[in-house]
Design an enzyme around this catalytic site. Structure first.
Site, PDB file in Angstrom:
ATOM      1  N   ASN A   9      42.283  33.857  30.145  1.00 52.62           N
ATOM      2  CA  ASN A   9      43.025  34.963  29.547  1.00 52.62           C
ATOM      3  C   ASN A   9      44.484  34.536  29.373  1.00 52.62           C
ATOM      4  O   ASN A   9      45.197  34.314  30.349  1.00 52.62           O
ATOM      5  CB  ASN A   9      42.919  36.185  30.471  1.00 52.62           C
ATOM      6  N   HIS A  93      41.002  45.814  31.214  1.00 57.58           N
ATOM      7  CA  HIS A  93      41.646  44.860  32.128  1.00 57.58           C
ATOM      8  C   HIS A  93      42.604  45.616  33.050  1.00 57.58           C
ATOM      9  O   HIS A  93      43.150  46.661  32.656  1.00 57.58           O
ATOM     10  CB  HIS A  93      42.390  43.791  31.313  1.00 57.58           C
ATOM     11  N   GLU A 140      37.761  42.012  39.384  1.00 57.83           N
ATOM     12  CA  GLU A 140      39.061  41.415  39.696  1.00 57.83           C
ATOM     13  C   GLU A 140      39.869  42.378  40.561  1.00 57.83           C
ATOM     14  O   GLU A 140      40.419  43.351  40.041  1.00 57.83           O
ATOM     15  CB  GLU A 140      39.872  41.177  38.416  1.00 57.83           C
ATOM     16  N   GLY A 180      43.258  34.923  41.016  1.00 61.32           N
ATOM     17  CA  GLY A 180      43.647  33.794  41.870  1.00 61.32           C
ATOM     18  C   GLY A 180      42.808  32.537  41.702  1.00 61.32           C
ATOM     19  O   GLY A 180      43.026  31.557  42.415  1.00 61.32           O
TER      20      GLY A 180
END
Ligand code: G3P
Length: 224
Positions: A9, A93, A140, A180
């Site tokens: 991304n 997102h 995420e 991460g």
């Protein structure tokens, strides 16, 4: 079995937007991507140029709105995105949250023509999204995004838990994990936890040598 996904991304990182994105993509043209599906998720501004200049790569849009062509100033309209080469999109997102109706309407409008990766902060959100049958769900944890510790190390349980949960609702939905993720070991760990790929950003966009990082990520996917 489908090739593991490595989804990069680009967000709005200066190092992965506009002219800098062209340079980044040119710098990785020689990377051997055999055995993986490598995707770049670019801004709407960069979609057409990236697709034209680097046709060997797959590009997704960072977001789409469930609107048709017409009177929708400033919205990201899917038909033009597809025409300009988007083969998929992220939606919901952590940095661009939408309500569940947005995801539902977008899926209905796209009708399977391109992949939709819906992002979830946790298992509860993944459950709500799975009911809509997107192509993929990427889990995420927001607090780990942009950090140095991969979700696969900091919270392997959320990866395994999301995979089990989503597959129990709809075995056809792919599950990715992100936040991460920095190297091949993180990718291999994600695959061992049952994910079918990773979604990452800063590991590549902030790298001094993106080609070296991608080579390592791909190696991890092959090992996983
Ligand atoms: O979309 C991927 C992203 O949210 C994770 O970012 O920088 O932690 O890899 P990063």
């Amino acid at each position: 079995m489908a090739a593991p996904l490595i989804v990069v991304n680009c967000k709005t990182y200066g190092s992965a937007s506009g002219d800098a994105l062209d340079r980044l993509l040119a710098s990785i043209e020689g990377v051997d991507t055999d055995g993986v599906r490598l995707v770049f998720v670019v801004s709407a501004f960069d979609l057409h140029a990236s697709r034209s200049m680097h046709p060997q790569f797959e590009f997704w849009s960072q977001h789409l709105d469930p609107v048709g062509q017409g009177s929708h100033t400033g919205w990201l309209e899917p038909e033009t995105a597809m025409q300009r080469g988007a083969r998929g999109t992220l939606v919901n997102h952590a940095e661009h949250k939408v309500d569940i109706a947005h995801v539902e309407d977008l899926l209905s409008m796209l009708a399977g023509r391109i992949d939709v990766c819906a992002c979830a902060a946790d298992e509860a959100e993944a459950r709500r999204l799975a009911a809509l049958a997107p192509t993929m769900i990427a889990v995420e944890p927001p607090e780990l995004i942009g950090g140095d510790i991969s979700v696969t190390t900091a919270d392997p349980g959320i990866v395994r838990g999301t995979v089990d949960l989503v597959k129990s609702i709809d075995n056809g939905i792919m599950v990715l994990c992100g936040a991460g993720v920095k190297n091949g070991d993180d990718v291999a760990a994600a695959l061992r936890l049952g994910a079918e790929g990773v979604l990452l950003a800063s590991g590549v966009t902030k790298a001094t040598d993106p080609a070296e990082v991608l080579t390592d990520l791909i190696d991890g996917a092959r090992r996983g």
